[in-house]
Design a protein around this motif. Structure first.
Motif, PDB file in Angstrom:
ATOM      1  N   GLN A  37      48.021   0.644 -48.195  1.00 55.11           N
ATOM      2  CA  GLN A  37      47.943   0.442 -49.637  1.00 55.11           C
ATOM      3  C   GLN A  37      47.511  -0.983 -49.935  1.00 55.11           C
ATOM      4  N   GLY A  38      46.255  -1.124 -50.301  1.00 51.62           N
ATOM      5  CA  GLY A  38      45.737  -2.434 -50.715  1.00 51.62           C
ATOM      6  C   GLY A  38      45.779  -3.490 -49.624  1.00 51.62           C
ATOM      7  N   VAL A  39      45.423  -3.105 -48.410  1.00 53.00           N
ATOM      8  CA  VAL A  39      45.490  -4.066 -47.286  1.00 53.00           C
ATOM      9  C   VAL A  39      44.308  -5.042 -47.330  1.00 53.00           C
ATOM     10  N   ASP A  40      44.639  -6.330 -47.303  1.00 54.89           N
ATOM     11  CA  ASP A  40      43.659  -7.426 -47.202  1.00 54.89           C
ATOM     12  C   ASP A  40      43.912  -8.140 -45.890  1.00 54.89           C
ATOM     13  N   LEU A  41      42.874  -8.327 -45.106  1.00 59.18           N
ATOM     14  CA  LEU A  41      43.046  -8.972 -43.796  1.00 59.18           C
ATOM     15  C   LEU A  41      41.675  -9.428 -43.315  1.00 59.18           C
ATOM     16  N   SER A  42      41.625 -10.552 -42.643  1.00 61.43           N
ATOM     17  CA  SER A  42      40.325 -10.983 -42.130  1.00 61.43           C
ATOM     18  C   SER A  42      40.484 -11.658 -40.772  1.00 61.43           C
ATOM     19  N   VAL A  43      39.407 -11.603 -39.997  1.00 59.57           N
ATOM     20  CA  VAL A  43      39.390 -12.230 -38.674  1.00 59.57           C
ATOM     21  C   VAL A  43      38.045 -12.948 -38.517  1.00 59.57           C
ATOM     22  N   SER A  44      38.113 -14.204 -38.078  1.00 61.49           N
ATOM     23  CA  SER A  44      36.891 -14.998 -37.882  1.00 61.49           C
ATOM     24  C   SER A  44      36.456 -14.980 -36.421  1.00 61.49           C
ATOM     25  N   ALA A  45      35.244 -15.430 -36.176  1.00 59.43           N
ATOM     26  CA  ALA A  45      34.726 -15.521 -34.811  1.00 59.43           C
ATOM     27  C   ALA A  45      35.590 -16.468 -33.989  1.00 59.43           C
ATOM     28  N   GLY A  46      35.905 -16.071 -32.761  1.00 58.10           N
ATOM     29  CA  GLY A  46      36.674 -16.926 -31.861  1.00 58.10           C
ATOM     30  C   GLY A  46      38.165 -16.936 -32.136  1.00 58.10           C
ATOM     31  N   GLU A  47      38.588 -16.077 -33.055  1.00 54.41           N
ATOM     32  CA  GLU A  47      39.986 -16.096 -33.484  1.00 54.41           C
ATOM     33  C   GLU A  47      40.709 -14.833 -33.009  1.00 54.41           C
ATOM     34  N   ILE A  48      41.978 -15.005 -32.589  1.00 58.89           N
ATOM     35  CA  ILE A  48      42.832 -13.845 -32.307  1.00 58.89           C
ATOM     36  C   ILE A  48      43.856 -13.756 -33.427  1.00 58.89           C
ATOM     37  N   VAL A  49      43.914 -12.595 -34.053  1.00 58.00           N
ATOM     38  CA  VAL A  49      44.853 -12.364 -35.152  1.00 58.00           C
ATOM     39  C   VAL A  49      45.775 -11.216 -34.752  1.00 58.00           C
ATOM     40  N   SER A  50      47.092 -11.423 -34.960  1.00 60.80           N
ATOM     41  CA  SER A  50      48.074 -10.388 -34.630  1.00 60.80           C
ATOM     42  C   SER A  50      48.455  -9.598 -35.860  1.00 60.80           C
ATOM     43  N   LEU A  51      48.662  -8.317 -35.645  1.00 61.58           N
ATOM     44  CA  LEU A  51      49.179  -7.446 -36.692  1.00 61.58           C
ATOM     45  C   LEU A  51      50.571  -7.023 -36.224  1.00 61.58           C
ATOM     46  N   LEU A  52      51.575  -7.442 -36.986  1.00 60.95           N
ATOM     47  CA  LEU A  52      52.967  -7.189 -36.624  1.00 60.95           C
ATOM     48  C   LEU A  52      53.592  -6.259 -37.659  1.00 60.95           C
ATOM     49  N   GLY A  53      54.693  -5.624 -37.265  1.00 63.74           N
ATOM     50  CA  GLY A  53      55.391  -4.789 -38.236  1.00 63.74           C
ATOM     51  C   GLY A  53      56.198  -3.720 -37.543  1.00 63.74           C
ATOM     52  N   PRO A  54      57.124  -3.105 -38.278  1.00 63.40           N
ATOM     53  CA  PRO A  54      57.986  -2.091 -37.665  1.00 63.40           C
ATOM     54  C   PRO A  54      57.230  -0.807 -37.333  1.00 63.40           C
ATOM     55  N   ASN A  55      57.876   0.081 -36.600  1.00 60.23           N
ATOM     56  CA  ASN A  55      57.277   1.385 -36.295  1.00 60.23           C
ATOM     57  C   ASN A  55      56.919   2.083 -37.608  1.00 60.23           C
ATOM     58  N   GLY A  56      55.731   2.672 -37.620  1.00 60.85           N
ATOM     59  CA  GLY A  56      55.304   3.429 -38.797  1.00 60.85           C
ATOM     60  C   GLY A  56      54.763   2.558 -39.926  1.00 60.85           C
ATOM     61  N   ALA A  57      54.587   1.258 -39.676  1.00 62.05           N
ATOM     62  CA  ALA A  57      54.124   0.335 -40.727  1.00 62.05           C
ATOM     63  C   ALA A  57      52.681   0.590 -41.137  1.00 62.05           C
ATOM     64  N   GLY A  58      51.894   1.126 -40.207  1.00 59.14           N
ATOM     65  CA  GLY A  58      50.470   1.350 -40.493  1.00 59.14           C
ATOM     66  C   GLY A  58      49.553   0.477 -39.648  1.00 59.14           C
ATOM     67  N   LYS A  59      50.087  -0.102 -38.570  1.00 58.29           N
ATOM     68  CA  LYS A  59      49.286  -1.012 -37.730  1.00 58.29           C
ATOM     69  C   LYS A  59      48.151  -0.244 -37.039  1.00 58.29           C
ATOM     70  N   THR A  60      48.506   0.836 -36.357  1.00 57.94           N
ATOM     71  CA  THR A  60      47.484   1.646 -35.677  1.00 57.94           C
ATOM     72  C   THR A  60      46.503   2.222 -36.700  1.00 57.94           C
ATOM     73  N   THR A  61      47.021   2.638 -37.837  1.00 57.96           N
ATOM     74  CA  THR A  61      46.155   3.196 -38.889  1.00 57.96           C
ATOM     75  C   THR A  61      45.134   2.158 -39.352  1.00 57.96           C
ATOM     76  N   THR A  62      45.539   0.884 -39.423  1.00 58.75           N
ATOM     77  CA  THR A  62      44.605  -0.177 -39.821  1.00 58.75           C
ATOM     78  C   THR A  62      43.454  -0.265 -38.822  1.00 58.75           C
ATOM     79  N   LEU A  63      43.783  -0.239 -37.530  1.00 59.87           N
ATOM     80  CA  LEU A  63      42.726  -0.306 -36.511  1.00 59.87           C
ATOM     81  C   LEU A  63      41.823   0.935 -36.590  1.00 59.87           C
ATOM     82  N   LEU A  64      42.449   2.097 -36.776  1.00 55.22           N
ATOM     83  CA  LEU A  64      41.656   3.339 -36.846  1.00 55.22           C
ATOM     84  C   LEU A  64      40.745   3.351 -38.071  1.00 55.22           C
ATOM     85  N   ALA A  65      41.208   2.752 -39.161  1.00 52.37           N
ATOM     86  CA  ALA A  65      40.361   2.681 -40.371  1.00 52.37           C
ATOM     87  C   ALA A  65      39.129   1.822 -40.076  1.00 52.37           C
ATOM     88  N   CYS A  66      39.322   0.724 -39.323  1.00 52.84           N
ATOM     89  CA  CYS A  66      38.178  -0.146 -38.972  1.00 52.84           C
ATOM     90  C   CYS A  66      37.180   0.585 -38.085  1.00 52.84           C
TER      91      CYS A  66
END
Ligand SMILES: Nc1ncnc2c1ncn2[C@@H]1O[C@H](COP(=O)(O)OP(=O)(O)OP(=O)(O)O)[C@@H](O)[C@H]1O
Ligand SMILES: [Mg+2]
Length: 246
Positions: A37-66
């Motif tokens: 719901q309304g996810v804003d997130l960005s990653v720049s070149a050369g950068e590692i960004v972590s996605l954290l959160g509890p089970n069922g938060a939507g982390k895998t869904t975010t990757l699958l949407a990309c």
């Protein structure tokens, strides 16, 4: 500090430069089930960004949407400024977005060499140079390799395609600490040397904060807070009690 918020909103500042991967205002889910719901997130070149959160938060869904495997119903996902929406997963992969899913998606009956022949590109990385421990196993079927060797191959295969963006889901799952450190330090070196933008989901907070430059905390399908890993580390007990239910 970026937003210290209970309800994240607005545009997300990037780490070092303009975003290679830019997720803005994304709603996504499975059929009638709205997960993000309304996810804003960005990653720049050369950068590692972590996605954290509890089970069922939507982390895998975010990757699958990309990667085009979950339907986005609102907002946009851009790679180098161009929308990925309405592209097939195959077309997204051709735009140099690679995804190492949680189950690794290897073929147990194919050898390491066969996997590498399927994915190699002239400008991609040499997997056997990156992980020399795979050399002596290169003619083995992947089904008989250890979990660590399989994960090296899964990561190496994604990198061999010469991606601009790499999505990695739970790379450390079920692996010995020494192997996990090996994988993450290889990832860190490549992110810097190849200017790769990495978005990784990692349950082990110490790894997520050690190897990433920034992180986002997702809960209930929304970004609740984000910041540099130093900022998140300092605020970790508050973040845990507010969003992770610990
Ligand atoms: N194929 C699916 N169909 C319907 N709902 C799904 C599907 N996959 C996931 N969900 C739901 O979407 C929500 C988010 O799931 P997701 O897998 O993105 O969470 P996650 O943050 O990766 O969790 P975990 O830490 O357990 O891996 C959950 O409520 C889950 O039940
Ligand atoms: Mg998950």
């Amino acid at each position: 500090m970026t937003a210290t918020v209970s309800e994240h909103s607005g545009k997300t500042p990037t780490g070092s430069g303009s975003a290679v991967l830019d997720i803005s205002g994304v709603d996504a889910g499975y059929g009638p089930i709205r997960v993000l719901q309304g996810v804003d997130l960005s990653v720049s070149a050369g950068e590692i960004v972590s996605l954290l959160g509890p089970n069922g938060a939507g982390k895998t869904t975010t990757l699958l949407a990309c990667s085009g495997m979950v339907r986005v119903t609102s907002g946009d996902i851009r790679l180098d400024g161009r929308s990925l929406l309405r592209s097939s997963p195959h077309a997204i992969a051709r735009r140099r977005l690679a995804h190492v899913p949680e189950d690794r998606s290897l073929f147990p009956s194919l050898t390491i060499d066969e996997h590498l022949r399927l994915c190699a590109r002239p400008d991609g990385l040499d997997v056997l140079e990156l992980f020399p421990e795979l050399q002596k196993r290169r003619n083995k079927r992947v089904g008989v390799l250890s979990g660590g060797e399989q994960q090296m191959l899964a990561l190496g295969r994604a990198l061999a395609a010469g991606p601009r963006v790499l999505l990695v889901d739970e790379m450390s799952m079920g692996l010995a600490p020494v192997v996990v450190e090996r994988l993450f330090s290889a990832l860190q070196d490549i992110a810097v040397s190849a200017g790769l933008a990495v978005l990784m989901v990692e349950q082990h907070v110490h790894l997520a904060l050690k190897y990433a430059q920034r992180g986002y905390v997702l809960a209930g399908g929304r970004v609740r807070t984000h910041g540099t890993t130093e900022e998140l580390r300092e605020r970790w007990s508050e973040i845990e009690s507010s969003y992770l239910g610990r």
